[in-house]
Write a protein that holds these residues in place. Structure first.
Motif, mmCIF file in Angstrom:
data_model
loop_
_atom_site.group_PDB
_atom_site.id
_atom_site.type_symbol
_atom_site.label_atom_id
_atom_site.label_comp_id
_atom_site.label_asym_id
_atom_site.label_seq_id
_atom_site.Cartn_x
_atom_site.Cartn_y
_atom_site.Cartn_z
ATOM 1 N N GLN A 108 -10.197 3.317 3.763
ATOM 2 C CA GLN A 108 -11.162 2.977 4.372
ATOM 3 C C GLN A 108 -12.448 3.136 3.821
ATOM 4 N N TRP A 109 -13.276 3.114 4.451
ATOM 5 C CA TRP A 109 -14.378 2.859 4.427
ATOM 6 C C TRP A 109 -15.418 4.540 3.661
ATOM 7 N N MET A 145 -14.901 -4.842 -0.157
ATOM 8 C CA MET A 145 -16.582 -4.814 1.090
ATOM 9 C C MET A 145 -17.836 -4.241 0.892
ATOM 10 N N HIS A 174 -16.921 6.025 12.908
ATOM 11 C CA HIS A 174 -16.791 4.382 13.219
ATOM 12 C C HIS A 174 -18.563 3.792 13.220
ATOM 13 N N ILE A 177 -20.368 3.477 10.356
ATOM 14 C CA ILE A 177 -20.391 1.878 10.218
ATOM 15 C C ILE A 177 -21.121 1.258 10.468
ATOM 16 N N PHE B 102 -11.535 -1.526 13.812
ATOM 17 C CA PHE B 102 -11.948 -0.264 12.375
ATOM 18 C C PHE B 102 -10.393 -0.082 12.871
ATOM 19 N N LEU B 211 -11.022 -3.365 10.017
ATOM 20 C CA LEU B 211 -11.976 -3.025 9.431
ATOM 21 C C LEU B 211 -13.252 -2.846 9.612
#
Lengths: 281, 281
Positions: A108-109, A145, A174, A177, B102, B211
């Motif tokens: 995940q980010w 990424m 979210h 992001i 996401f 994502l």
């Protein structure tokens, strides 16, 4: 290997630098030949994927594997980082991430420095991430990424995600992001095995699952400026290293010729490195 | 809209055809404006993602949503398919897949015709898949991936995967995928909203998780040659339709002008369409 002024400027702006094919195929082969045996070992340093019988990440191979111990001292990797920090660096974390064909799960980010600060009490973001591709990275095997420029915002608010994958991570929400991507977009450097990425400890990154039949094994290193060493040993020593001795580089041909390197964990990981403690240094 | 000889040849060889920007932005807007309300409905036709509060797929919108009822009769979509089969076609399946920012989860490697044969007793692979992009599809929001030429092998052995995601799927084993990709590689058509892909019912395809902060809503249709209609109603009627009447196309401007279309499920799905039965036709 010296970074040019232009490269330093670009790193400052984007938060990463990409060096396609920095290591030659015969150098990468020396490392790749070692990976199956490393992944097959039953050591606490091997973390499996949540839903598959595949290794997600292997920690600290430079402490017990000869080729990786040499990679940890490679001048093509260490010198540019020393140049950025204008200081000696030590190895804070050493991982070989599997992202195996079909089974490689998402990351995940997140920002790495967020974790280093929260868990390890690393004082500043003066630590550099390195990704070295042991397999080709293409659009189908889950490339890393980045959100360019996202390192400029320092440490972002994050939540400790203990459920999505098998490895706990401080992940970014979210809405943040969305805002960052509007500003900087997303990039995913791709290239042959032997390519290297240097990226800032605060650069927000993620990677998707790998549904392709191509493994995407990469070495991920974090090198920290020596004066910026961690202050807290909450995480096991094989995850966040406690030896702050400056890295002594080997010659540029070190992957292809013999050089003596210590392998202190060859016969097993010392008990005190297996657990967290709150002992300050 | 007529396929050229070259396009027919290419479809035969690769198993798919890509039409970037086939529908205009104002046409796509009419459809997109309807999606949030559709996804918000509490109907059995909405299937959620396994781990998130997001819609994975919505079934049969053409039976209760005016713009999608018109899309189901659009000549730019229907006519090339009629041309390939040289026969009238009916709507076998109508989906709007969310692949939400996401939360959009993977679709494992599969062939659609495998399911139609196993579950619905569709006699032959004379049914065409259609993907219409309602959002831009890029490398980061989980594009559809194809193995070109994989449709040539007919129905491949598959296992019923009931656990990976929220929607059960007959998925193809890793060894087969490896072999097919060695032969044909992987492609992932990307393009603006309004692009369309036609792909063979036996073409092996998958998509990774999303994502990115960009939704990737797509309409997925399966149109079957009328004479090749399904023989078994094991799955609910909203998943595998039981009305084999040939599609009557509307004019080319149908998304932007008013035309009368029936919306038989507007006030709810008939009870007999909610369940499977083994009644033959």
């Amino acid at each position: 290997m010296k970074l040019t002024e232009e490269q330093k400027q670009q790193f400052d702006w984007d938060g990463y630098l990409f060096f396609p094919s920095l290591f030659r195929p015969e150098e990468i082969k020396v490392l790749m030949d070692e990976v199956p045996a490393l992944y097959a070992q039953r050591r606490p340093e091997n973390i499996g994927e949540k839903t598959a019988n595949a290794v997600r990440t292997n920690f600290a191979a430079h402490m017990y594997s000869y080729p990786f111990a040499k990679l940890a001292r490679h001048p093509r990797m260490v010198e540019p980082i020393r140049q950025v920090f204008d200081e000696d660096v030590y190895m804070h974390q050493f991982k070989i991430n599997g992202k195996q064909a079909f089974d490689g799960d998402v990351w995940q980010w997140h920002q790495d420095y967020g974790t280093w600060r929260a868990d390890d009490q690393m004082p500043e973001d003066r630590a550099m991430n390195v990704a070295i591709f042991l397999d080709e990275v293409n659009e189908f095997n889950g490339p890393l990424m980045f959100i360019p420029g996202s390192h400029k915002l320092g440490v972002l608010e994050a939540e400790h995600d203990l459920t999505t994958t098998s490895y706990p991570l401080w992940t970014i929400n979210h809405e943040t992001i969305r805002r960052l991507v509007e500003r900087g977009g997303i990039v995913a450097p791709k290239g042959p095995a032997g390519s290297m990425i240097l990226f800032h400890g605060c650069l927000v990154h993620a990677s998707t699952s790998n549904l392709s039949p191509w493994n995407r094994v990469s070495v991920y290193l974090s090198l920290c400026a020596v004066s910026n060493h961690i202050r807290c040993f909450k995480r096991p020593g094989y995850i966040a290293h406690r030896d702050f001795a400056p890295i002594d580089c080997l010659p540029d041909d070190c992957l292809l010729r013999h050089y003596d390197v210590p392998l202190p964990w060859k016969d097993g990981t010392p008990a005190e490195e297996l657990q967290g403690s709150l002992r300050a240094t």
